[in-house]
Design a protein around this motif. Structure first.
Motif, PDB file in Angstrom:
ATOM      1  N   GLY A   1       0.662  -1.173   0.066  1.00 49.50           N
ATOM      2  CA  GLY A   1       0.260  -0.078  -0.098  1.00 49.50           C
ATOM      3  C   GLY A   1       0.855   1.357   0.156  1.00 49.50           C
ATOM      4  N   ARG A   2       0.195   2.307  -0.157  1.00 52.06           N
ATOM      5  CA  ARG A   2       0.741   3.794  -0.109  1.00 52.06           C
ATOM      6  C   ARG A   2       1.679   4.051  -0.974  1.00 52.06           C
ATOM      7  NH1 ARG A   2      -3.380   3.921   3.120  1.00 52.06           N
ATOM      8  NH2 ARG A   2      -3.392   5.174   4.662  1.00 52.06           N
ATOM      9  N   MET A   3       1.608   3.177  -2.180  1.00 55.20           N
ATOM     10  CA  MET A   3       2.828   3.240  -3.321  1.00 55.20           C
ATOM     11  C   MET A   3       2.769   4.734  -4.176  1.00 55.20           C
ATOM     12  SD  MET A   3       3.753   0.615  -6.046  1.00 55.20           S
ATOM     13  CE  MET A   3       5.313   0.740  -6.837  1.00 55.20           C
ATOM     14  N   VAL A   4       3.770   5.386  -4.133  1.00 55.92           N
ATOM     15  CA  VAL A   4       3.839   6.794  -4.742  1.00 55.92           C
ATOM     16  C   VAL A   4       5.368   6.836  -5.426  1.00 55.92           C
ATOM     17  CG1 VAL A   4       2.178   7.897  -3.196  1.00 55.92           C
ATOM     18  CG2 VAL A   4       4.518   7.820  -2.608  1.00 55.92           C
ATOM     19  N   VAL A   5       5.311   7.532  -6.368  1.00 54.84           N
ATOM     20  CA  VAL A   5       6.491   8.056  -7.044  1.00 54.84           C
ATOM     21  C   VAL A   5       6.234   9.548  -7.471  1.00 54.84           C
ATOM     22  CG1 VAL A   5       7.742   7.878  -9.326  1.00 54.84           C
ATOM     23  CG2 VAL A   5       6.618   5.909  -8.237  1.00 54.84           C
ATOM     24  N   ARG A   6       7.451  10.173  -6.841  1.00 54.52           N
ATOM     25  CA  ARG A   6       7.206  11.834  -7.077  1.00 54.52           C
ATOM     26  C   ARG A   6       7.300  12.227  -8.452  1.00 54.52           C
ATOM     27  NH1 ARG A   6      12.695  13.828  -4.921  1.00 54.52           N
ATOM     28  NH2 ARG A   6      13.340  13.720  -7.041  1.00 54.52           N
ATOM     29  N   ALA A   7       6.570  12.954  -8.806  1.00 55.37           N
ATOM     30  CA  ALA A   7       5.923  13.631 -10.208  1.00 55.37           C
ATOM     31  C   ALA A   7       7.195  13.725 -10.995  1.00 55.37           C
ATOM     32  CB  ALA A   7       5.220  14.905 -10.181  1.00 55.37           C
ATOM     33  N   ASP A   8       8.476  14.291 -10.631  1.00 60.41           N
ATOM     34  CA  ASP A   8       9.517  14.500 -11.721  1.00 60.41           C
ATOM     35  C   ASP A   8      10.390  13.242 -11.670  1.00 60.41           C
ATOM     36  OD1 ASP A   8      10.369  14.384  -8.627  1.00 60.41           O
ATOM     37  OD2 ASP A   8      12.429  15.627  -9.524  1.00 60.41           O
ATOM     38  N   CYS A   9      10.022  11.928 -11.069  1.00 59.84           N
ATOM     39  CA  CYS A   9      10.701  10.882 -11.286  1.00 59.84           C
ATOM     40  C   CYS A   9      10.033   9.672 -11.851  1.00 59.84           C
ATOM     41  CB  CYS A   9      11.073  10.240  -9.855  1.00 59.84           C
ATOM     42  SG  CYS A   9      12.239  11.238  -9.056  1.00 59.84           S
ATOM     43  N   ARG A  10       8.682  10.030 -12.224  1.00 63.29           N
ATOM     44  CA  ARG A  10       7.685   9.247 -12.956  1.00 63.29           C
ATOM     45  C   ARG A  10       8.187   8.704 -14.469  1.00 63.29           C
ATOM     46  NH1 ARG A  10       2.393  11.996 -10.963  1.00 63.29           N
ATOM     47  NH2 ARG A  10       2.826  11.650  -8.639  1.00 63.29           N
ATOM     48  N   GLY A  11       7.976   7.686 -14.667  1.00 64.35           N
ATOM     49  CA  GLY A  11       8.481   6.908 -16.238  1.00 64.35           C
ATOM     50  C   GLY A  11       9.860   6.494 -16.248  1.00 64.35           C
ATOM     51  N   GLN A  12      10.399   6.272 -14.765  1.00 61.82           N
ATOM     52  CA  GLN A  12      11.669   5.727 -14.934  1.00 61.82           C
ATOM     53  C   GLN A  12      11.764   4.261 -14.418  1.00 61.82           C
ATOM     54  OE1 GLN A  12      14.262   8.323 -12.698  1.00 61.82           O
ATOM     55  NE2 GLN A  12      13.250  10.018 -13.210  1.00 61.82           N
ATOM     56  N   GLY A  13      10.559   3.742 -14.311  1.00 62.63           N
ATOM     57  CA  GLY A  13      10.353   2.453 -13.783  1.00 62.63           C
ATOM     58  C   GLY A  13      10.652   2.209 -12.014  1.00 62.63           C
ATOM     59  N   LEU A  14      10.461   3.225 -11.399  1.00 59.57           N
ATOM     60  CA  LEU A  14      10.833   3.150 -10.021  1.00 59.57           C
ATOM     61  C   LEU A  14       9.688   2.471  -9.379  1.00 59.57           C
ATOM     62  CD1 LEU A  14      11.854   6.792  -8.909  1.00 59.57           C
ATOM     63  CD2 LEU A  14      13.306   4.653  -9.454  1.00 59.57           C
ATOM     64  N   ALA A  15       8.367   2.598  -9.576  1.00 56.24           N
ATOM     65  CA  ALA A  15       7.577   1.717  -9.165  1.00 56.24           C
ATOM     66  C   ALA A  15       7.473   0.324  -9.380  1.00 56.24           C
ATOM     67  CB  ALA A  15       5.912   2.360  -9.631  1.00 56.24           C
ATOM     68  N   LYS A  16       7.998  -0.144 -10.491  1.00 58.37           N
ATOM     69  CA  LYS A  16       7.930  -1.621 -10.894  1.00 58.37           C
ATOM     70  C   LYS A  16       9.258  -2.101  -9.893  1.00 58.37           C
ATOM     71  CE  LYS A  16       7.714  -5.090 -14.057  1.00 58.37           C
ATOM     72  NZ  LYS A  16       7.504  -5.475 -15.478  1.00 58.37           N
ATOM     73  N   GLN A  17      10.176  -1.185  -9.964  1.00 57.66           N
ATOM     74  CA  GLN A  17      11.662  -1.671  -9.092  1.00 57.66           C
ATOM     75  C   GLN A  17      11.163  -1.747  -7.576  1.00 57.66           C
ATOM     76  OE1 GLN A  17      14.728   0.920  -9.560  1.00 57.66           O
ATOM     77  NE2 GLN A  17      14.615   0.792 -11.923  1.00 57.66           N
ATOM     78  N   LEU A  18      10.463  -1.075  -7.042  1.00 62.97           N
ATOM     79  CA  LEU A  18      10.087  -1.299  -5.808  1.00 62.97           C
ATOM     80  C   LEU A  18       9.040  -2.482  -5.573  1.00 62.97           C
ATOM     81  CD1 LEU A  18       9.299   2.412  -4.699  1.00 62.97           C
ATOM     82  CD2 LEU A  18      11.115   0.911  -3.717  1.00 62.97           C
ATOM     83  N   LEU A  19       8.058  -2.641  -6.379  1.00 58.07           N
ATOM     84  CA  LEU A  19       7.412  -3.576  -6.343  1.00 58.07           C
ATOM     85  C   LEU A  19       8.161  -4.876  -6.583  1.00 58.07           C
ATOM     86  CD1 LEU A  19       4.215  -2.726  -8.600  1.00 58.07           C
ATOM     87  CD2 LEU A  19       4.230  -3.642  -6.175  1.00 58.07           C
ATOM     88  N   VAL A  20       8.928  -5.207  -7.405  1.00 52.73           N
ATOM     89  CA  VAL A  20       9.782  -6.382  -7.651  1.00 52.73           C
ATOM     90  C   VAL A  20      10.363  -6.490  -6.188  1.00 52.73           C
ATOM     91  CG1 VAL A  20      11.774  -7.271  -8.705  1.00 52.73           C
ATOM     92  CG2 VAL A  20       9.617  -6.448 -10.156  1.00 52.73           C
ATOM     93  N   GLU A  21      11.196  -5.572  -5.553  1.00 55.75           N
ATOM     94  CA  GLU A  21      11.887  -5.840  -4.465  1.00 55.75           C
ATOM     95  C   GLU A  21      11.109  -5.985  -3.425  1.00 55.75           C
ATOM     96  OE1 GLU A  21      14.567  -2.494  -4.150  1.00 55.75           O
ATOM     97  OE2 GLU A  21      14.990  -2.529  -6.250  1.00 55.75           O
ATOM     98  N   ALA A  22       9.781  -5.663  -3.279  1.00 54.20           N
ATOM     99  CA  ALA A  22       8.938  -5.984  -2.032  1.00 54.20           C
ATOM    100  C   ALA A  22       8.536  -7.312  -2.256  1.00 54.20           C
ATOM    101  CB  ALA A  22       7.712  -4.940  -2.172  1.00 54.20           C
ATOM    102  N   LEU A  23       8.343  -7.890  -3.482  1.00 56.29           N
ATOM    103  CA  LEU A  23       7.745  -9.247  -3.548  1.00 56.29           C
ATOM    104  C   LEU A  23       9.119 -10.116  -3.300  1.00 56.29           C
ATOM    105  CD1 LEU A  23       5.935  -9.050  -6.984  1.00 56.29           C
ATOM    106  CD2 LEU A  23       5.175  -9.125  -4.672  1.00 56.29           C
TER     107      LEU A  23
END
Length: 155
Positions: free
Chosen positions: A85-107
């Motif tokens: 939950g509470r997954m967020v990516v700062r606006a100026d950092c979107r489109g760099q794959g950060l969300a997926k990286q965090l998800l994969v690491e969480a899994l």
């Protein structure tokens, strides 16, 4: 960014700067950008079992998510007690794959635990790309359309 630059902490390990950076990022996204008017920072942030993951740069957190263990939520989530939950990516950092990286690491961190999340509809393809499947109907949470998504490990 690589896995090695992801911070993983429980509340007891947070520094004052960590707390400030988390509050700033989540407030910017949830309150200012998405205009959510429900409780954002809650007791699960400080729960000793909650795991916080984030990436950062010299301006603070660039992406964040938390993993929460709530046995009382399992009944409503197909018997699953751990959530993303509470997954967020700062606006100026979107489109760099950060969300997926965090998800994969969480899994990876969660191993064989089944997980659920409440996905904003536009984020569903991201979650599906790491094994979550939509369950049930659309519901409104914090004024935004969501779907329950489940990731079963088969363990």
């Amino acid at each position: 960014m690589t896995q090695s630059d992801t911070v993983v902490k429980t509340w007891g390990e947070f520094t004052p700067d960590d707390v400030f950076d988390m509050a700033v990022l989540r407030t910017e996204i949830f309150f200012l950008e998405q205009q959510i008017d429900e409780e954002e920072l809650d007791s699960w942030d400080r729960h000793p079992e909650t795991v916080h993951l984030w990436k950062h740069d010299d301006r603070g957190m660039t992406g964040y998510l938390r993993l929460v263990h709530d046995e009382s939520a399992a009944k409503a989530h197909e018997g699953i007690s751990w959530s993303v939950g509470r997954m967020v990516v700062r606006a100026d950092c979107r489109g760099q794959g950060l969300a997926k990286q965090l998800l994969v690491e969480a899994l990876e961190l969660m191993g064989e635990r089944d997980l659920y999340l409440h996905a904003q509809e536009y984020d569903m393809p991201l979650y599906a790309s790491v094994g979550f499947e939509a369950v049930g109907d659309t519901f409104t949470e914090a004024g935004i359309a969501h779907r329950l998504m489940i990731r079963r490990t088969g363990a």
